[in-house]
Design an enzyme around this catalytic site. Structure first.
Site, short mmCIF file in Angstrom:
data_model
loop_
_atom_site.label_atom_id
_atom_site.label_comp_id
_atom_site.label_asym_id
_atom_site.label_seq_id
_atom_site.Cartn_x
_atom_site.Cartn_y
_atom_site.Cartn_z
CE1 TYR A 55 -23.39 15.80 -8.74
CE2 TYR A 55 -21.98 15.85 -6.79
CZ TYR A 55 -23.24 15.85 -7.36
OH TYR A 55 -24.35 15.89 -6.57
NE ARG A 115 -4.27 -0.67 2.11
CZ ARG A 115 -5.24 -0.48 2.99
NH1 ARG A 115 -4.96 -0.43 4.26
NH2 ARG A 115 -6.49 -0.32 2.60
CG HIS A 151 -6.82 -0.94 -4.47
ND1 HIS A 151 -5.52 -1.31 -4.20
CD2 HIS A 151 -7.11 0.06 -3.60
CE1 HIS A 151 -5.04 -0.57 -3.22
NE2 HIS A 151 -5.99 0.27 -2.84
#
Length: 824
Positions: free
Chosen positions: A130, A40, A86
């Site tokens: 958006y 990570r 993921h």
């Protein structure tokens, strides 16, 4: 419900192991830490990507969301990434996607975003539903040839799909775009660089493997931040490149604009990762708190064309000083370089050369695997083309054999037997159309066969020669540079050190005023014209209701002062640090200048510039309100903390009254509030440490207290100036005060009473000195000392300042004649 026990394997007990809890916890924590480090938090040295970034780009690649496609909803990309590769939640995936699209975070953004992806003001991106995104063209260069077995693949989290363990990476992305991350017990912070410079350095390393970091720095000048700005000095960059760790000072780009009457400082570029709105807020806070002087207005005029922060200065402000203060507090930032990355799955801190060498090693493996893949495909194609050419040469016989065969399988077997075709060749020939037997088709096949043969030879040449393989890497890097490289943004400026403020501030005599409400300011002494004694003076400070002046003293802006308080502490103060204000201004909170406790007041000020802190014959002689006197070597005051240090140990109910500088040869005159004075040799008081209380200097009556102390010489032609609380005072020649033993009652110095009030100060003055007197209500008067008559002891004196009803003298400061002469 059945009461029978479930079936338990017979060997279950044998599989139970006894372990120590501490050992299991330690091993489990190490496993967890390595999982975070490798899975990570840290980038791979080869492609410069963390797993989340690599998976986002690969998911976009698999979905066809490339630079040539239309933009796709970010939520769709995040969903694909999370569902297939993921499984760590949509928020961190979207955060990573947003950062790859921010041109102020990435030197070369890997995502082409459409919509609100945040700003340099720290504004968050719009919700993922958006915004839209697609891969930037340069991101595709990280995935080039991934389908050609160039990198290893591994199973995804549910073994349903495979994902690349690393991307082919056609350019050194770790250095180009940098990386930051925090793992367990370690962190990485690689700064971004200019693509062209990094590629030039990589090519130089390939050509000269034994080159040094300094050699590579001929190409890589230093970090190149997306927000441009400046790097201060090159020494820190050199250390970071040579060791893998360092601290790089970044400085904003700014210039001064003038409209003829006043200047404005305009900031046009910010240090990397500097939040613009936070910067503006902090500057505004410092202006409001009095930490930054000379600023009248602060505006953020930034737009899509770039940053523009305008700081308007006062008409009389010293522009250099304001610049200096801004640089000290706001316009510089440090980037901590930690070139930590995963090398073969393990974290390692790398130098500049090691970073590039690891990338070159990666590209060699990618080009080798690609060449092997392409060679295999070319050989397969050549094999097919060879069969087709044989079939064309024997077209009639091939057609006849196929016609005579019972079916396709029989035709294939017949062809294999007749012409020694392989299975693949036979399959291909059987599927050929008759139209491919034309002479034009035959010519095309022959041409293709020649091309494929030449490609095979070239690929075998690359695989057979290390130098040829490296030449391919260099050629591809040059192509990337030609297509994507741009001019350097971040500039270098020399580190000339911090300019001392006193070098920028004109030296002038000032009056410093401190109130009981802890407001402080300085006013140029020239603001107050000399008046005749007995006047009311003018307003010297606009006080809040209930506030009163507690201290006034004169000093040069360049003076370094020791400020002694009534509680026995001493602080250091540079006069220019006190904000300059108009005579009617209230002042700024003293807590920003001096770390005084509640109720603590300055009772004496000593100029430290003339003190020799290494001398053993220079002393600070202190007097307390209860009549104690003490001498302490100035050497004990050479290192004063910002929070102050103890100057004298006071008994309960006592307070420090005054301090004078002596050298062992002076006489000391103590003056009391009741108008008494005693003179004795300072040698009667032995030198003591800072924590001592001192010895009795004057035997005071029960209600009397010490008002001040003066240091005089045996043949002193000066006078002792005594000023009372209601504005009366007198001068008496020093010679009229005979010397006696300490701890005596002393002699009458001035008559106190209803008219005069108590004594507030005693000072040794020369005829050419001047005097500044300030009342508790803020009235101030400046006059020559010779305006005050020289009379004998035991007199009432004359009116110095007309003090109003309810008002009283709060402070008296003597401006020595040599100060005034020096200014002229």
């Amino acid at each position: 419900m059945s009461s029978e026990s479930p079936d338990v394997p017979d060997d279950v007990a044998d599989r139970v192991k006894n372990v120590r809890v501490d050992e299991e916890m330690e091993q489990s924590y190490i496993d967890y830490a390595m999982s975070v480090i490798a899975g990570r938090a840290l980038p791979d040295v080869r492609d410069g990507l963390k797993p989340v970034h690599r998976r986002i780009l690969y998911a976009m690649h698999e979905s066809g969301v490339t630079s040539g496609s239309g933009h796709r909803k970010s939520s769709n990309i995040v969903g694909d990434t999370m569902g297939d590769y993921h499984p760590h939640g949509d928020s961190p995936i979207y955060d990573a996607l947003v950062r790859m699209a921010q041109d102020f975070s990435m030197r070369y953004p890997l995502v082409d975003g459409q919509g609100n992806f945040g700003s340099v003001d720290g504004d968050p991106a719009a919700a993922m539903r958006y915004t839209e995104a697609r891969m930037a063209p340069i991101a595709e260069e990280l995935l080039t040839d991934i389908e050609k077995d160039t990198v290893a693949f591994q199973a995804n989290y549910d073994d349903r799909l495979t994902e690349p363990a690393v991307l082919p990476s056609s350019f050194p992305n770790l250095l180009v775009n940098g990386s930051s991350g925090i793992a367990v017990g370690m962190s990485t912070n690689v700064p971004p660089h200019n693509l062209g410079e990094v590629i030039d350095a990589t090519i130089h390393l390939i050509d000269t493997p034994d080159c040094t970091v300094l050699d590579l720095m001929e190409y890589v000048k230093g970090p190149d931040f997306p927000t441009a700005a400046n790097i201060v000095g090159r020494a820190d960059v050199k250390q970071a490149y040579q060791t893998g760790r360092g601290r790089v000072r970044m400085r904003a780009e700014y210039h001064v604009e003038s409209n003829g009457r006043r200047d404005s400082i305009v900031i046009t570029e910010l240090p990397y990762q500097q939040n613009k709105s936070t910067l503006v807020e902090r500057i505004a806070d410092d202006v409001r708190d009095g930490k930054l002087e000379g600023i009248t207005d602060l505006r953020d005029e930034s737009d899509r064309n770039g940053v523009r922060i305008v700081i308007d200065l006062k008409q009389k402000a010293n522009t250099d000083v304001v610049e200096n203060r801004l640089l000290e507090s706001h316009l510089e930032k440090t980037f901590s370089v930690i070139n930590l990355a995963l090398v073969d799955g393990e974290p390692k801190v790398l130098t500049l050369k090691e970073l590039l060498a690891e990338y070159v090693s990666h590209r060699k493996e990618v080009v080798r695997r690609r060449s092997e893949h392409d060679l295999g495909e070319a050989e397969d194609r050549a094999h097919i083309l060879d069969g087709r050419l044989t079939a064309l040469e024997n077209a009639d016989e091939v057609v006849e054999l196929i016609q005579d065969a019972e079916d396709r399988d029989a035709a294939k077997e017949t062809l294999k037997s007749a012409f020694d075709f392989s299975q693949d060749q036979a399959d291909h020939i059987v599927r050929m159309q008759l139209g491919s037997l034309t002479s034009m088709e035959a010519a095309d096949i022959e041409s293709e066969y020649e091309d494929v043969t030449a490609r095979i030879e070239r690929l075998e040449e690359i695989l057979g020669s290390e130098q040829e393989l490296l030449d391919v890497i260099k050629d591809e890097l040059r192509e990337i540079k030609t297509q994507y490289a741009d001019e350097r943004r971040t500039s270098f400026i020399e580190d000339t050190g911090t300019v001392a403020d006193e070098d920028l501030i004109p030296e002038e005599d000032t009056v410093v005023v401190l109130s009981e409400g802890d407001y402080i300011k300085r006013v140029p002494a020239e603001t107050f014209d000399a008046q005749h004694r007995g006047g009311k003076g003018i307003i010297g400070s606009d006080l809040k209701d209930g506030d009163r002046v507690s201290t006034v003293f004169t000093a040069s802006t360049h003076d370094y002062l020791l400020c002694f308080t009534d509680q026995g502490q001493v602080y250091r103060l540079k006069v220019y640090q006190v904000p300059e204000m108009s005579r009617t201004a209230r002042g700024t909170s003293a807590v920003n200048i001096l770390d005084l406790d509640d109720g603590e007041e300055i009772s004496a000020v000593v100029t430290a510039d003339d003190l020799d802190f290494k001398a053993d014959d220079e002393y600070l002689t202190m007097a307390t309100r209860n009549g104690y006197v003490k001498r302490t070597s100035v050497g004990e005051f050479g290192n004063i903390l910002s929070t102050g240090i103890i100057a004298i140990d006071l008994e309960d109910g006592d307070a420090l009254a005054d301090v004078e500088v002596t050298d062992g040869s002076h006489d000391v005159i103590l003056g009391s509030e009741a108008g008494m004075a005693i003179r004795f040799d300072e040698g009667d008081v032995r030198a003591m440490g800072r924590n001592a209380r001192g010895v009795r200097g004057m035997d005071l009556d029960a209600a009397d207290r010490i008002a001040g102390v003066a240091a005089v010489e045996s043949e002193d032609d000066r006078s002792l100036l005594t000023v009372t609380e209601f504005g009366y005072g007198k001068r008496t020649r020093v010679g009229e005060y005979r010397s006696q033993s300490r701890n005596g009652k002393g002699l009458v110095d001035i008559k106190t009473g209803d008219r005069n009030g108590d004594v507030v100060s005693v000072d040794a003055v020369g005829d050419d000195d001047s005097l500044v007197v300030m009342s508790a209500d803020g009235q101030i008067i400046q006059m020559p000392v010779d305006e005050i008559s020289t009379v004998g002891r035991n007199t009432k004196g004359v009116n110095i300042m007309a003090v109003g009803s309810g008002d009283e003298v709060a402070g008296v400061s003597v401006r020595a004649a040599d100060q005034a002469d020096g200014e002229e």
